[in-house]
Design an enzyme around this catalytic site. Sequence first.
Site, PDB file in Angstrom:
ATOM      1  N   GLY A 280      78.108  66.419  17.857  1.00  0.00           N
ATOM      2  CA  GLY A 280      77.281  65.374  17.301  1.00  0.00           C
ATOM      3  C   GLY A 280      76.520  64.608  18.371  1.00  0.00           C
ATOM      4  O   GLY A 280      76.989  64.460  19.502  1.00  0.00           O
ATOM      5  N   SER A 281      75.338  64.130  18.029  1.00  0.00           N
ATOM      6  CA  SER A 281      74.580  63.290  18.949  1.00  0.00           C
ATOM      7  C   SER A 281      75.185  61.893  18.967  1.00  0.00           C
ATOM      8  O   SER A 281      76.026  61.540  18.140  1.00  0.00           O
ATOM      9  CB  SER A 281      73.115  63.242  18.523  1.00  0.00           C
ATOM     10  OG  SER A 281      72.523  64.526  18.602  1.00  0.00           O
ATOM     11  N   GLY A 282      74.738  61.095  19.917  1.00  0.00           N
ATOM     12  CA  GLY A 282      75.306  59.766  20.091  1.00  0.00           C
ATOM     13  C   GLY A 282      76.330  59.698  21.194  1.00  0.00           C
ATOM     14  O   GLY A 282      76.868  58.624  21.476  1.00  0.00           O
TER      15      GLY A 282
ATOM     16  N   HIS B  16      83.717  58.634  18.050  1.00  0.00           N
ATOM     17  CA  HIS B  16      82.868  58.479  16.870  1.00  0.00           C
ATOM     18  C   HIS B  16      83.070  57.112  16.215  1.00  0.00           C
ATOM     19  O   HIS B  16      82.679  56.910  15.072  1.00  0.00           O
ATOM     20  CB  HIS B  16      83.164  59.575  15.840  1.00  0.00           C
ATOM     21  CG  HIS B  16      82.948  60.955  16.354  1.00  0.00           C
ATOM     22  ND1 HIS B  16      83.958  61.716  16.905  1.00  0.00           N
ATOM     23  CD2 HIS B  16      81.825  61.712  16.423  1.00  0.00           C
ATOM     24  CE1 HIS B  16      83.470  62.887  17.285  1.00  0.00           C
ATOM     25  NE2 HIS B  16      82.178  62.908  16.999  1.00  0.00           N
TER      26      HIS B  16
ATOM     27  N   ASP C 198      70.556  33.307  32.264  1.00  0.00           N
ATOM     28  CA  ASP C 198      71.133  34.645  32.290  1.00  0.00           C
ATOM     29  C   ASP C 198      72.597  34.682  31.880  1.00  0.00           C
ATOM     30  O   ASP C 198      73.214  35.749  31.888  1.00  0.00           O
ATOM     31  CB  ASP C 198      70.970  35.273  33.680  1.00  0.00           C
ATOM     32  CG  ASP C 198      71.530  34.397  34.796  1.00  0.00           C
ATOM     33  OD1 ASP C 198      72.132  33.360  34.476  1.00  0.00           O
ATOM     34  OD2 ASP C 198      71.358  34.755  35.959  1.00  0.00           O
TER      35      ASP C 198
ATOM     36  N   ASP D 291      75.379  33.413  33.270  1.00  0.00           N
ATOM     37  CA  ASP D 291      76.459  33.538  34.248  1.00  0.00           C
ATOM     38  C   ASP D 291      77.022  32.203  34.718  1.00  0.00           C
ATOM     39  O   ASP D 291      77.981  32.173  35.489  1.00  0.00           O
ATOM     40  CB  ASP D 291      75.983  34.338  35.468  1.00  0.00           C
ATOM     41  CG  ASP D 291      74.895  33.612  36.268  1.00  0.00           C
ATOM     42  OD1 ASP D 291      74.344  32.610  35.767  1.00  0.00           O
ATOM     43  OD2 ASP D 291      74.583  34.069  37.385  1.00  0.00           O
TER      44      ASP D 291
END
Length: 569
Positions: free
Chosen positions: A53-55, A218, A384, A386
Amino acid sequence: MTYFLPETDPVLTAARGLAVTHPEAIAVHDAPLYLTARSPHPGRRVALVSGGGSGHEPLHTGLLGRGGLDAVCPGQVFASPHNRQIYEASLATAKRDGVLLIVKNYTGDVINFQIAVERLRHDGIPVATVLVDDDLATDIADSATGRRGTAATVVVEKLLGAAADRGATLEELAALGSRIVSRSRSLAVAARAQTSPTTGEPAFDLPAGILDYGVGIHGERGIRTMVRPPVGTLVRQMTDELLAALPPGPDEVLALVNGLGATTSLELHSISALLVDALGERGVRTALVVPGTYTSALDMAGFSLTLTRLEEGWTDLWAAPTDTPLSFPKHVIAVDSGAPSPAPVATPPLADDRQGSRAVLDRYALIVTQVRDNLTKLDQLVGDGDFGDNLAGGVRRAGRRADETGVEGTAALADVFLNEVGGTSGPLFGLLFQHLAAVSPADGQPPSLTALADATGAALAAIQRVGGAAPGDCTLVDALAATADTLASPPPEAAEAPFTCAAEAAVRGALATASLRARRGRASYVGDHALGVPDPGALAVALLYTALADVYEPSTATRLPAPGYITAH
């Protein structure tokens, strides 16, 4: 939606994009979809074909080419490829000794690859399979399905690719693949599920501070949830479980530290160091450590650890050259797992009745720890994100510095923030702490009103000289200037409660930054988006003077607003 994918044929489009960036190496076939290596090693007797499967990119397409796979069959996201894809990819690439199919142990993959095997055998093409089943979380005694196939697939494909380039036979490759799988185990954890491409929401919910332990690639839930421990503790626990599951043999391993999609290189390299340390403590030598995102689960925030107990010659196979989109080290780097730890610094005994600036440091540390997350959220809105961690980390280090050296609290703060805390605000706070330390009496008594006013005014002047900010620019200067003005021209009640009055002025100045348009610092880049958000640095100044009031004027400091209240948004 959070994904930037085309509405139609995203997997085919991504395959075309990979071929566009590697035009000399990769070809795309679209009916059915599979990818092939344009220039396989001429010495190969067997083609290597894999997919799934892709991903999970860069698996498997990242290993397509010399030193890797001959063909890859991508299914839709988290869905197995169709048997026709596998069958035709195998027909297109089969060598004189046939084809070896590398399969991750998922039901859909197994069924479709096995149907392709039947079709190839019917056509008279020699074929064998290697089933990858490395996931320790699914090692269940009475399971008919068996362990899932996860990140060890990378190790299998890399080693088999090198062996195939050396001219190994189909039987030799199948036996080697099975041997690698049997000596590999993986375990994965996640702090956030992947985003569903269909709903745009996390596939499952995890409360803050909770980990899913034993997740699948998955998005399958883990075998249990757990309160998130320190990352070093987590790595040691995973290491112990993986080592216990490996077969006996030489105490030398390949360690794959794999990101699940949203895990940064900074995290993966840190985990790698912790893993090597943990293995060394257990008498295991890390011959290879391989950090990176190799088998992802879309954008899941988590990581997996794979340990492969090495046999003779496997490090040479790993170091063999490749010409694939995914790069691998050309040389084996032996990691010294047994380096001695630095000797601990002797810590003097602590007094139970801390006074003066050390008490201020302790109080400030407590306050900052309580509101760190609030400061982080505010900084994410205007910068940002932080600031909370930088401030809290610096204050913690200052506490350790004071313990180790016996210096006064504000002096320890000055030392750490001037010399060790980065970013924009760290050294600026160091200047403030430096001036306050200069007027802190050594006997634990509070500084006088005059001394406090002088120190605050001098710190303000120094910070303005260095940073260039002025009152009204929406920075920490707004809170500090309000404090300096109040101390220089104190109201009548300041004679009895100078620290409380100073803290009240700092709070007013900090909260007033919410109505200002930032003209300095990162907040200036976001324009009107910062309106309504008080500057985190200004709030940290207010918290410092609140800590001074709490220590030196506990009876009047009760009229100050709670730190959690002034940092809430």
